[in-house]
Design a protein around this motif. Structure first.
Motif, PDB file in Angstrom:
ATOM      1  N   MET A 136       0.786  -1.171   0.009  1.00  0.00           N
ATOM      2  CA  MET A 136       0.112  -0.063   0.088  1.00  0.00           C
ATOM      3  C   MET A 136       0.970   1.245   0.182  1.00  0.00           C
ATOM      4  SD  MET A 136      -3.003  -1.207  -0.308  1.00  0.00           S
ATOM      5  CE  MET A 136      -4.100   0.302  -0.011  1.00  0.00           C
ATOM      6  N   LYS A 137       2.051   1.195  -0.209  1.00  0.00           N
ATOM      7  CA  LYS A 137       2.898   2.283  -0.456  1.00  0.00           C
ATOM      8  C   LYS A 137       3.113   2.375  -1.789  1.00  0.00           C
ATOM      9  CE  LYS A 137       5.414   2.078   3.986  1.00  0.00           C
ATOM     10  NZ  LYS A 137       6.575   1.432   4.848  1.00  0.00           N
ATOM     11  N   ASP A 138       3.050   1.497  -2.664  1.00  0.00           N
ATOM     12  CA  ASP A 138       2.947   1.850  -4.091  1.00  0.00           C
ATOM     13  C   ASP A 138       1.845   2.528  -4.676  1.00  0.00           C
ATOM     14  OD1 ASP A 138       2.663   1.241  -6.858  1.00  0.00           O
ATOM     15  OD2 ASP A 138       3.282  -0.782  -6.804  1.00  0.00           O
ATOM     16  N   ARG A 139       2.224   3.740  -4.971  1.00  0.00           N
ATOM     17  CA  ARG A 139       1.180   5.036  -5.120  1.00  0.00           C
ATOM     18  C   ARG A 139       0.198   4.361  -6.496  1.00  0.00           C
ATOM     19  NH1 ARG A 139       3.666  10.789  -5.621  1.00  0.00           N
ATOM     20  NH2 ARG A 139       1.550  11.204  -5.746  1.00  0.00           N
ATOM     21  N   ASP A 140       0.772   3.724  -7.543  1.00  0.00           N
ATOM     22  CA  ASP A 140      -0.081   3.326  -8.603  1.00  0.00           C
ATOM     23  C   ASP A 140      -1.029   2.154  -8.042  1.00  0.00           C
ATOM     24  OD1 ASP A 140       1.251   4.919 -10.305  1.00  0.00           O
ATOM     25  OD2 ASP A 140       2.681   3.785 -11.205  1.00  0.00           O
ATOM     26  N   PHE A 141      -0.455   1.221  -7.398  1.00  0.00           N
ATOM     27  CA  PHE A 141      -1.483   0.195  -6.820  1.00  0.00           C
ATOM     28  C   PHE A 141      -2.426   0.734  -5.854  1.00  0.00           C
ATOM     29  CE2 PHE A 141      -2.881  -2.933  -3.778  1.00  0.00           C
ATOM     30  CZ  PHE A 141      -3.335  -4.046  -4.727  1.00  0.00           C
ATOM     31  N   VAL A 142      -2.002   1.648  -4.921  1.00  0.00           N
ATOM     32  CA  VAL A 142      -3.269   2.241  -4.177  1.00  0.00           C
ATOM     33  C   VAL A 142      -4.425   3.096  -5.076  1.00  0.00           C
ATOM     34  CG1 VAL A 142      -3.534   4.103  -2.409  1.00  0.00           C
ATOM     35  CG2 VAL A 142      -1.457   2.425  -2.289  1.00  0.00           C
ATOM     36  N   LYS A 143      -3.986   3.561  -6.041  1.00  0.00           N
ATOM     37  CA  LYS A 143      -4.986   4.404  -6.692  1.00  0.00           C
ATOM     38  C   LYS A 143      -5.782   3.435  -7.374  1.00  0.00           C
ATOM     39  CE  LYS A 143      -4.837   7.965 -10.302  1.00  0.00           C
ATOM     40  NZ  LYS A 143      -4.283   8.776 -11.435  1.00  0.00           N
ATOM     41  N   SER A 144      -5.156   2.379  -7.713  1.00  0.00           N
ATOM     42  CA  SER A 144      -6.180   1.363  -8.606  1.00  0.00           C
ATOM     43  C   SER A 144      -7.283   0.578  -7.264  1.00  0.00           C
ATOM     44  CB  SER A 144      -5.282   0.363  -9.225  1.00  0.00           C
ATOM     45  OG  SER A 144      -6.023  -0.576  -9.819  1.00  0.00           O
ATOM     46  N   PHE A 145      -6.259   0.254  -6.437  1.00  0.00           N
ATOM     47  CA  PHE A 145      -7.094  -0.275  -5.322  1.00  0.00           C
ATOM     48  C   PHE A 145      -8.214   0.471  -4.502  1.00  0.00           C
ATOM     49  CE2 PHE A 145      -7.549  -1.621  -0.820  1.00  0.00           C
ATOM     50  CZ  PHE A 145      -7.764  -3.069  -1.087  1.00  0.00           C
ATOM     51  N   ARG A 146      -8.008   1.551  -4.536  1.00  0.00           N
ATOM     52  CA  ARG A 146      -8.978   2.444  -3.597  1.00  0.00           C
ATOM     53  C   ARG A 146      -9.990   2.809  -4.742  1.00  0.00           C
ATOM     54  NH1 ARG A 146      -8.369   1.138   0.940  1.00  0.00           N
ATOM     55  NH2 ARG A 146      -6.475   2.142   2.035  1.00  0.00           N
ATOM     56  N   LYS A 147      -9.817   2.730  -6.054  1.00  0.00           N
ATOM     57  CA  LYS A 147     -10.980   2.944  -7.108  1.00  0.00           C
ATOM     58  C   LYS A 147     -11.786   1.483  -6.831  1.00  0.00           C
ATOM     59  CE  LYS A 147     -12.060   3.746 -11.653  1.00  0.00           C
ATOM     60  NZ  LYS A 147     -12.802   2.642 -11.962  1.00  0.00           N
ATOM     61  N   ASP A 148     -11.361   0.269  -6.745  1.00  0.00           N
ATOM     62  CA  ASP A 148     -11.799  -0.968  -6.948  1.00  0.00           C
ATOM     63  C   ASP A 148     -12.651  -1.269  -5.740  1.00  0.00           C
ATOM     64  OD1 ASP A 148     -10.531  -1.282  -9.454  1.00  0.00           O
ATOM     65  OD2 ASP A 148      -9.653  -2.713  -9.188  1.00  0.00           O
ATOM     66  N   ARG A 152     -11.990  14.071  -8.834  1.00  0.00           N
ATOM     67  CA  ARG A 152     -11.013  14.868  -8.885  1.00  0.00           C
ATOM     68  C   ARG A 152      -9.601  14.299  -8.812  1.00  0.00           C
ATOM     69  NH1 ARG A 152     -15.096  19.528  -6.558  1.00  0.00           N
ATOM     70  NH2 ARG A 152     -15.943  20.151  -8.580  1.00  0.00           N
ATOM     71  N   GLN A 153      -9.621  13.707  -7.343  1.00  0.00           N
ATOM     72  CA  GLN A 153      -8.424  13.169  -7.112  1.00  0.00           C
ATOM     73  C   GLN A 153      -7.934  11.978  -8.109  1.00  0.00           C
ATOM     74  OE1 GLN A 153      -7.232  14.304  -3.948  1.00  0.00           O
ATOM     75  NE2 GLN A 153      -8.799  15.489  -4.377  1.00  0.00           N
ATOM     76  N   LEU A 154      -8.576  11.542  -8.952  1.00  0.00           N
ATOM     77  CA  LEU A 154      -8.283  10.539  -9.834  1.00  0.00           C
ATOM     78  C   LEU A 154      -7.667  11.285 -11.265  1.00  0.00           C
ATOM     79  CD1 LEU A 154     -11.130   7.756  -9.472  1.00  0.00           C
ATOM     80  CD2 LEU A 154      -8.406   7.518  -8.911  1.00  0.00           C
ATOM     81  N   GLY A 155      -7.850  12.669 -11.104  1.00  0.00           N
ATOM     82  CA  GLY A 155      -7.260  13.406 -12.372  1.00  0.00           C
ATOM     83  C   GLY A 155      -8.354  13.218 -13.410  1.00  0.00           C
ATOM     84  N   LEU A 156      -9.691  12.877 -13.355  1.00  0.00           N
ATOM     85  CA  LEU A 156     -10.423  12.762 -14.450  1.00  0.00           C
ATOM     86  C   LEU A 156     -10.864  14.172 -15.057  1.00  0.00           C
ATOM     87  CD1 LEU A 156     -10.951   9.899 -13.213  1.00  0.00           C
ATOM     88  CD2 LEU A 156     -13.419  10.217 -13.810  1.00  0.00           C
ATOM     89  N   GLU A 157     -11.100  14.453 -16.087  1.00  0.00           N
ATOM     90  CA  GLU A 157     -11.488  15.519 -16.913  1.00  0.00           C
ATOM     91  C   GLU A 157     -13.135  16.115 -16.457  1.00  0.00           C
ATOM     92  OE1 GLU A 157     -11.403  15.246 -21.180  1.00  0.00           O
ATOM     93  OE2 GLU A 157      -8.909  14.965 -21.073  1.00  0.00           O
TER      94      GLU A 157
END
Length: 259
Positions: free
Chosen positions: A70-82, A108-113
């Motif tokens: 959970m220190k892997d930022r890319d994984f955390v971003k995906s996991f928190r969405k899932d 917005r945190q995910l950076g969507l348009e």
């Protein structure tokens, strides 16, 4: 999809989860039952990676979930969405100035348009009958509307796993019925805790029961559990007492009042 192997967790030396081993497949609707203090909320927090097993292992889609992962930022971003968690008290989840901002925050945190954010916000606001309140502060909503807003804030992410901690606790019967129907049609994997035994069969097909010893004491069909007095007694969900009437002894069973 979700696999726990011999998971243990304690708070200040007090056991809350003991040797929990479960497998949840994609698309399953699971109900988690147990008396207060049996560990239901703690188990949801483990699955949501808010806390981590002190013993045992947790795997999500084959990936071991622990502090280092959970220190892997890319994984955390995906996991928190899932994988998302709805807390029992909606007030702890609401902090934005308007209902619209609340719904848009995670996107917005995910950076969507902005265009996609607006489309998703308007879609879920309409789905949850919140469109008239988009410019209002969340604290001005009723308890049921707040609960709807919190759920919409999670579903706007289009999650794969929805964890719900007592989702009907603050709802009136009409809104409870609406939520049951809504969850029935939802395609996401769901794990729902409840105290309402009469609702268990409507919230899921599979029942997990945490006993007073903080272990899983039942894993199977809801209706089979409700027919088994011994299992309900073991779970602390049923009380048995005997009394004499004349020369005959009678046995009575009562559901505990917190159900």
């Amino acid at each position: 999809m979700i696999e726990l192997k011999d998971v243990c967790y304690s708070y200040e030396g007090e056991v809350v989860l003991k040797n929990i081993s479960i497998n949840v497949k994609e698309g399953e609707k699971v109900v988690l039952l147990g008396i207060n203090g049996s560990g239901k909320t703690t188990l949801l927090k483990v699955i949501n990676a808010l806390i981590f097993p002190q013993k045992g292992f947790y795997f999500y889609c084959g990936v071991k979930i622990d502090k280092s992962k959970m220190k892997d930022r890319d994984f955390v971003k995906s996991f928190r969405k899932d994988v998302v968690l709805l807390f029992q008290n909606p007030d702890v989840m609401l902090f934005n100035p308007t209902v619209y901002d609340e719904l848009a925050f995670s996107l917005r945190q995910l950076g969507l348009e902005d265009k996609e954010i607006k489309e998703r916000v308007l879609y879920w606001a309409d789905k949850f009958e919140l469109s008239p309140y988009l410019d209002k502060p969340p604290f001005k909503l009723s308890g049921g509307q707040k609960q709807k807003l919190c759920l919409a804030c999670l579903l706007v992410l289009e999650p794969k796993v929805l964890l719900l901690d007592e989702p009907t606790a603050n709802l009136d019967p009409k809104t409870t019925g609406w939520l049951v129907d809504f969850l029935y049609d939802l395609k996401a994997t769901t794990i729902i805790t409840t105290h309402n035994l009469s609702l268990a069969g409507e919230l899921g097909e599979r029942l997990l029961v945490l006993g007073e010893d903080h272990t899983i004491i039942y894993d199977g069909r809801v209706e089979d559990f409700l027919k088994d007095e011994e299992k309900m007694l073991k779970a602390g969900l049923l009380h048995k007492h005997k009394h004499k009437h004349g020369e005959k002894e009678h046995t009575h069973y009562h559901l505990h009042n917190y159900l």
